[in-house]
Design a protein around this motif. Structure first.
Motif, PDB file in Angstrom:
ATOM      1  N   UNK A 166       0.857  -1.182   0.000  1.00 48.50           N
ATOM      2  CA  UNK A 166       0.000   0.000   0.000  1.00 48.50           C
ATOM      3  C   UNK A 166       0.900   1.242   0.000  1.00 48.50           C
ATOM      4  N   UNK A 167       0.572   2.213  -0.845  1.00 51.64           N
ATOM      5  CA  UNK A 167       1.388   3.423  -0.970  1.00 51.64           C
ATOM      6  C   UNK A 167       0.555   4.646  -0.608  1.00 51.64           C
ATOM      7  N   UNK A 168       1.103   5.538   0.194  1.00 54.43           N
ATOM      8  CA  UNK A 168       0.462   6.821   0.485  1.00 54.43           C
ATOM      9  C   UNK A 168       1.503   7.919   0.286  1.00 54.43           C
ATOM     10  N   UNK A 169       1.083   9.017  -0.343  1.00 58.56           N
ATOM     11  CA  UNK A 169       1.989  10.103  -0.706  1.00 58.56           C
ATOM     12  C   UNK A 169       1.598  11.378   0.016  1.00 58.56           C
ATOM     13  N   UNK A 170       2.571  12.039   0.613  1.00 63.77           N
ATOM     14  CA  UNK A 170       2.356  13.346   1.242  1.00 63.77           C
ATOM     15  C   UNK A 170       3.086  14.394   0.405  1.00 63.77           C
ATOM     16  N   UNK A 171       2.348  15.183  -0.394  1.00 61.97           N
ATOM     17  CA  UNK A 171       2.986  16.177  -1.266  1.00 61.97           C
ATOM     18  C   UNK A 171       3.189  17.515  -0.564  1.00 61.97           C
ATOM     19  N   UNK A 172       3.752  18.463  -1.321  1.00 63.38           N
ATOM     20  CA  UNK A 172       3.816  19.880  -0.919  1.00 63.38           C
ATOM     21  C   UNK A 172       4.465  20.091   0.448  1.00 63.38           C
ATOM     22  N   UNK A 173       5.499  19.331   0.745  1.00 59.25           N
ATOM     23  CA  UNK A 173       6.249  19.489   2.009  1.00 59.25           C
ATOM     24  C   UNK A 173       5.380  19.337   3.251  1.00 59.25           C
ATOM     25  N   UNK A 174       4.332  18.527   3.167  1.00 64.16           N
ATOM     26  CA  UNK A 174       3.472  18.309   4.330  1.00 64.16           C
ATOM     27  C   UNK A 174       4.248  17.688   5.494  1.00 64.16           C
ATOM     28  N   UNK A 175       5.286  16.929   5.170  1.00 64.24           N
ATOM     29  CA  UNK A 175       6.095  16.292   6.218  1.00 64.24           C
ATOM     30  C   UNK A 175       7.420  17.009   6.420  1.00 64.24           C
ATOM     31  N   UNK A 176       7.544  18.210   5.853  1.00 65.59           N
ATOM     32  CA  UNK A 176       8.780  18.974   6.008  1.00 65.59           C
ATOM     33  C   UNK A 176       9.491  19.180   4.687  1.00 65.59           C
ATOM     34  N   UNK A 177      10.630  19.841   4.742  1.00 64.67           N
ATOM     35  CA  UNK A 177      11.429  20.128   3.561  1.00 64.67           C
ATOM     36  C   UNK A 177      11.995  18.845   2.964  1.00 64.67           C
ATOM     37  N   UNK A 178      12.641  18.977   1.809  1.00 63.75           N
ATOM     38  CA  UNK A 178      13.288  17.811   1.190  1.00 63.75           C
ATOM     39  C   UNK A 178      14.290  17.196   2.162  1.00 63.75           C
ATOM     40  N   UNK A 179      15.108  18.036   2.774  1.00 65.45           N
ATOM     41  CA  UNK A 179      16.095  17.535   3.731  1.00 65.45           C
ATOM     42  C   UNK A 179      15.429  16.865   4.923  1.00 65.45           C
ATOM     43  N   UNK A 180      14.375  17.496   5.451  1.00 63.34           N
ATOM     44  CA  UNK A 180      13.663  16.925   6.603  1.00 63.34           C
ATOM     45  C   UNK A 180      13.104  15.542   6.274  1.00 63.34           C
ATOM     46  N   UNK A 181      12.481  15.431   5.090  1.00 66.72           N
ATOM     47  CA  UNK A 181      11.871  14.156   4.708  1.00 66.72           C
ATOM     48  C   UNK A 181      12.936  13.086   4.489  1.00 66.72           C
ATOM     49  N   UNK A 182      14.077  13.475   3.925  1.00 67.67           N
ATOM     50  CA  UNK A 182      15.166  12.509   3.756  1.00 67.67           C
ATOM     51  C   UNK A 182      15.664  12.015   5.112  1.00 67.67           C
ATOM     52  N   UNK A 183      15.730  12.908   6.074  1.00 65.96           N
ATOM     53  CA  UNK A 183      16.126  12.504   7.437  1.00 65.96           C
ATOM     54  C   UNK A 183      15.134  11.498   8.005  1.00 65.96           C
ATOM     55  N   UNK A 184      13.834  11.741   7.758  1.00 64.28           N
ATOM     56  CA  UNK A 184      12.806  10.823   8.242  1.00 64.28           C
ATOM     57  C   UNK A 184      12.914   9.461   7.563  1.00 64.28           C
ATOM     58  N   UNK A 185      13.190   9.487   6.255  1.00 63.30           N
ATOM     59  CA  UNK A 185      13.342   8.213   5.534  1.00 63.30           C
ATOM     60  C   UNK A 185      14.590   7.468   6.010  1.00 63.30           C
ATOM     61  N   UNK A 186      15.628   8.200   6.320  1.00 60.37           N
ATOM     62  CA  UNK A 186      16.878   7.586   6.772  1.00 60.37           C
ATOM     63  C   UNK A 186      16.679   6.797   8.063  1.00 60.37           C
TER      64      UNK A 186
END
Length: 345
Positions: free
Chosen positions: A62-82
């Motif tokens: 199952x895939x869910x997408x959060x667009x428009x920096x809803x989860x933070x900036x590009x850097x923030x989201x990469x930190x979360x994925x890390x």
């Protein structure tokens, strides 16, 4: 007989109700984040990823997408994925080196002459090894990437047709050492200005120009405060789909293949629309709004490349293993030669 049919009808109706209310839970969930609007080519690509992965996995993912920096900036989201707070995030050429320094090479000015060279480099055995090392060392796996257009120069002073024309121009650059070195190497005056202040800085004359993809110049109405656009294509913009490595390895092999294929489909979807925008629709609209657009000849482009190559390599070799830097330039040179050879045989 009536009782039999009545019970049968009741049983059938119950079965239908049950089928409509009970859903089979997916085995795996992917939460992804990106920074662009739901109208952007990038989001359309992520939608293709979602539709393909859910369908090709038979509902197991199952895939869910959060667009428009809803989860933070590009850097923030990469930190979360890390760290595994989410499974996937958008990367770009400005942020990946913060997670794996050798990715700095992707932001090198004038490294790629066109999108095809860039894509062949990303698909090369050489870069595949870089991707594997990044996955092991950073915890983030590079699945696929799409060009969102080359960065180009705009200014209010004069048409920039060669490297020599940059002399004395106050050019806004992002806070990137390579961008600073690039403009300095051509005799310009690199001036870091925060993104949110850029329009006003151009309007007031604090800076003479800036550099961004053509689509950005159009989307943010820079044509209102800039006269000249030069399609020098100095830096390839890349949006990448990144995934948490531990999660990726937790998937069965057949689902890992589905995710990789979906990511490549997403990148191809974004690239098709971005490429048309960068080379046709956005350019036409900018001309229509009064900008003078200049496309340098191959000989003129070579002046930009010649002026910046040594400073770029010197900077990279201070930051990275010199052998790696040389290997990158050789790989790109080999790709360029192969492309020329393929059309001359």
């Amino acid at each position: 007989m009536k009782l039999y049919w009545g019970l049968a009808a009741f049983a059938g109706a119950f079965a239908m109700v049950g089928a409509s209310t009970v859903t089979i839970a997916a085995e795996f969930s992917i939460r992804g984040s990106h920074a662009e609007s739901t109208e952007s080519p990038l989001h359309k690509g992520w939608q293709v990823f979602e539709a393909y992965v859910e369908s090709a996995s038979g509902g197991r993912v199952e895939v869910s997408i959060s667009p428009a920096s809803q989860l933070g900036s590009i850097k923030d989201a990469l930190e979360q994925a890390k760290i595994g707070a989410i499974e996937m995030a958008q990367g770009d050429e400005q942020n990946l080196d913060g997670f794996y320094k050798p990715m700095m090479i992707l932001a090198t000015p004038y490294l790629f002459a066109n999108d095809e060279e860039g894509q062949r480099f990303l698909d090369s055995d050489f870069f595949m090894e870089v991707r594997e090392k990044m996955a092991k060392e950073s915890g983030l796996r590079f699945l696929a990437a799409s060009s969102y257009g080359f960065r180009c120069f705009t200014n209010n002073v004069k048409p920039i047709k060669s490297a020599a024309d940059m002399a004395g121009i106050r050019m806004r650059v992002p806070p990137s050492p390579m961008s600073l070195a690039m403009v300095e190497a051509m005799g310009g005056s690199p001036t870091p200005v925060p993104w949110e202040e850029l329009y006003g800085a151009m309007q007031s004359g604090v800076v003479d120009g800036q550099e961004n993809p053509v689509g950005v110049v159009l989307d943010y109405s820079f044509y209102q405060v800039q006269k000249y656009l030069t399609l020098d294509n100095h830096q390839l913009g890349l949006n990448s789909l990144m995934i948490n490595e531990q999660f990726f390895q937790s998937l069965p092999p057949e689902l890992r293949a589905v995710v990789v294929t979906g990511a490549r489909m997403a990148a191809a979807t974004e690239y098709g629309e971005r490429n048309y925008q960068a080379r046709v629709s956005a350019v036409e609209k900018l001309r229509g709004n009064g900008m003078e657009v200049y496309a340098p000849t191959l000989e003129e482009i070579e002046t930009f490349r010649a002026a910046t190559k040594e400073p770029m390599q010197a900077y990279l070799k201070k930051e990275l293993d010199p052998g790696y830097v040389d290997a990158v330039y050789k790989e790109v040179a080999d790709i360029r030669a192969a492309l020329v050879s393929s059309v001359s045989e």
